[in-house]
Design a protein around this motif. Structure first.
Motif, PDB file in Angstrom:
ATOM      1  N   VAL A  68       0.824  -1.305  -0.085  1.00  0.00           N
ATOM      2  CA  VAL A  68       0.026  -0.150  -0.019  1.00  0.00           C
ATOM      3  C   VAL A  68       0.977   1.145  -0.048  1.00  0.00           C
ATOM      4  N   ASP A  70       1.117   5.404  -0.372  1.00  0.00           N
ATOM      5  CA  ASP A  70       0.399   6.434   0.221  1.00  0.00           C
ATOM      6  C   ASP A  70       1.387   7.804  -0.047  1.00  0.00           C
ATOM      7  N   ARG A  75      -4.068   6.743  -2.319  1.00  0.00           N
ATOM      8  CA  ARG A  75      -3.442   5.576  -1.694  1.00  0.00           C
ATOM      9  C   ARG A  75      -3.307   4.449  -3.122  1.00  0.00           C
TER      10      ARG A  75
END
Ligand code: TYD
Length: 137
Positions: A68, A70, A75
Motif C-alpha cells: 500500500v 500513500d 493510496r
C-alpha cells in the motif's frame, strides 16, 4: 506518486532463471545495503513508515505480497508477485506491506545504511512532512 515499477530482464536457459542487479546499471542508485524479509506471519502488516532520504527497490523473489503506497493525497496498491518485478520507491511515500504469502521472500536493495533517524513511523508526522514539502515547493 514517487514510485515506479521496474522490469528486470530474466536471463534464463533450460536449467532455470537468473536475474542480475548491478549498481547504477539496472539500479538507479549506488547500493549501500541489502536486506530480506521472510517468514512473515499470516495477517501481519509490516512497514507502516515513510523515509525522508532513502531510496529502495523491493522484489518479491519468492511468493507474493501487497504494497500500500500513500503520498499523503492518494493510496495505491501494488501486488509484487514476480521476481522480475521491482518496486522502486524514491519519494516521501508511506508504505505498508500486507497479504504476505507463506513463502514470501522480499528482497530490498537500499541506497543508504540503516538509519532510524531517516524513518517517519507516525502517520500524522508523515502528513505534516508532506504539507511542509508542499509549502516549500
Ligand atoms: P522494521 O523497520 O520494523 O521492519 P518493517 O518495516 O519491514 O516492518 O524493522 C524491524 C527491525 O529490524 C527493527 O528493529 C529495525 C531493524 N532493522 C535493522 O537493524 N536494519 C535494517 O536494515 C532494517 C530494515 C531493519
Amino acid at each position: 506518486m514517487g514510485y515506479k515499477l521496474v522490469n528486470f530482464k530474466t536471463l534464463g536457459d533450460e536449467r532455470g532463471s537468473l536475474i542480475a542487479l548491478e549498481e547504477n546499471y539496472n539500479t538507479p542508485f549506488a547500493i549501500k545495503r541489502v536486506y530480506y524479509i521472510f517468514d512473515t506471519k499470516k495477517d501481519v502488516v509490516r512497514g507502516l513508515h515513510a523515509h525522508i532520504k532513502l531510496k529502495q527497490i523491493t522484489i518479491a523473489v519468492k511468493g507474493h505480497c501487497t504494497f500500500v503506497l500513500d503520498d499523503g493525497y492518494d493510496r495505491e496498491e501494488i501486488v509484487l508477485d514476480n521476481p522480475n518485478k521491482g518496486l522502486l520507491i524514491e519519494g516521501l511515500i508511506w508504505r505498508e506491506m500486507k497479504d504476505f504469502s507463506e513463502d514470501c521472500v522480499l528482497l530490498v536493495i537500499a541506497s543508504e545504511h540503516y538509519d532510524e533517524s531517516d524513518y517517519i513511523r507516525n502517520y500524522q508526522e508523515f502528513i505534516t512532512k508532506v504539507m511542509e514539502n508542499e509549502k516549500n515547493k
